[in-house]
Design a protein around this motif. Structure first.
Motif, short mmCIF file in Angstrom:
data_model
loop_
_atom_site.label_atom_id
_atom_site.label_comp_id
_atom_site.label_asym_id
_atom_site.label_seq_id
_atom_site.Cartn_x
_atom_site.Cartn_y
_atom_site.Cartn_z
N ILE A 1 -2.63 0.49 -4.41
CA ILE A 1 -2.37 -0.81 -3.79
C ILE A 1 -1.75 -1.73 -4.82
O ILE A 1 -2.39 -2.04 -5.84
CB ILE A 1 -3.67 -1.43 -3.24
CG1 ILE A 1 -4.34 -0.48 -2.25
CG2 ILE A 1 -3.38 -2.79 -2.59
CD1 ILE A 1 -5.76 -0.90 -1.87
N TYR B 1 0.86 -1.17 0.00
CA TYR B 1 0.00 0.00 0.00
C TYR B 1 0.90 1.23 0.00
O TYR B 1 1.64 1.45 0.95
CB TYR B 1 -0.90 0.00 1.24
CG TYR B 1 -1.80 -1.20 1.32
CD1 TYR B 1 -1.31 -2.45 1.69
CD2 TYR B 1 -3.14 -1.11 1.00
CE1 TYR B 1 -2.14 -3.56 1.75
CE2 TYR B 1 -3.99 -2.22 1.05
CZ TYR B 1 -3.47 -3.43 1.43
OH TYR B 1 -4.28 -4.54 1.47
N CYS C 1 -2.95 7.50 -3.99
CA CYS C 1 -2.67 6.30 -3.19
C CYS C 1 -3.02 5.08 -4.04
O CYS C 1 -4.00 5.12 -4.80
CB CYS C 1 -3.50 6.31 -1.91
SG CYS C 1 -3.00 7.59 -0.75
#
Length: 135
Positions: free
Chosen positions: A108, A86, A106
């Motif tokens: 993952i 992450y 952001c």
């Protein structure tokens, strides 16, 4: 490398198996401009799998969005494979096999059979997320 035979199903099994921390007392350490903590875990389903769970935060001024957390599988032959990672929005990630840029968001990273077979970093594929914005 021992990972060529890993399938998406096997990767999901590794991620989904119940785990128990073996060093819950692990403490953060500062090194080379970032703070890091590493936990060790073992599968609690008697499969014998071992994992490393980590958190890193860049401590330099203006780098608050530079962070990473992840889980890696410690294979029986001693090699390590990152299963999920992450990341913060501090860089523009590109999924190279799909030629898709995620932008500064952001995201993952997820280990995939496709990236392993393409001889890329197993966790080279990532998806954008708004599920978090800090570590």
């Amino acid at each position: 490398m021992a990972f060529e035979s890993l399938t998406d199903d096997k990767i999901a099994d590794l991620l989904n198996c119940p785990k128990r921390l073996t060093n819950p007392q692990a403490r953060c350490k500062n090194k080379e401009g970032h703070e890091q903590v590493n936990f060790k875990a073992v599968a609690s389903d008697n499969s014998g799998h071992e994992f490393l769970i980590y958190k890193r935060q860049n401590l330099r001024d203006g780098m608050e969005d530079d962070f990473s957390c992840g889980i890696s599988w410690l294979a029986p032959n001693g090699e390590t494979l990152t299963l999920k990672r992450y990341n913060g929005p501090n860089h523009d990630h590109t999924n190279h096999l799909e030629n898709v840029r995620l932008g500064y968001t952001c995201h993952i990273h997820i280990a995939t059979e496709k990236y392993i077979k393409a001889n890329r970093k197993a966790e080279g594929f990532a998806i954008a997320t708004d599920r978090y914005n800090t570590v």
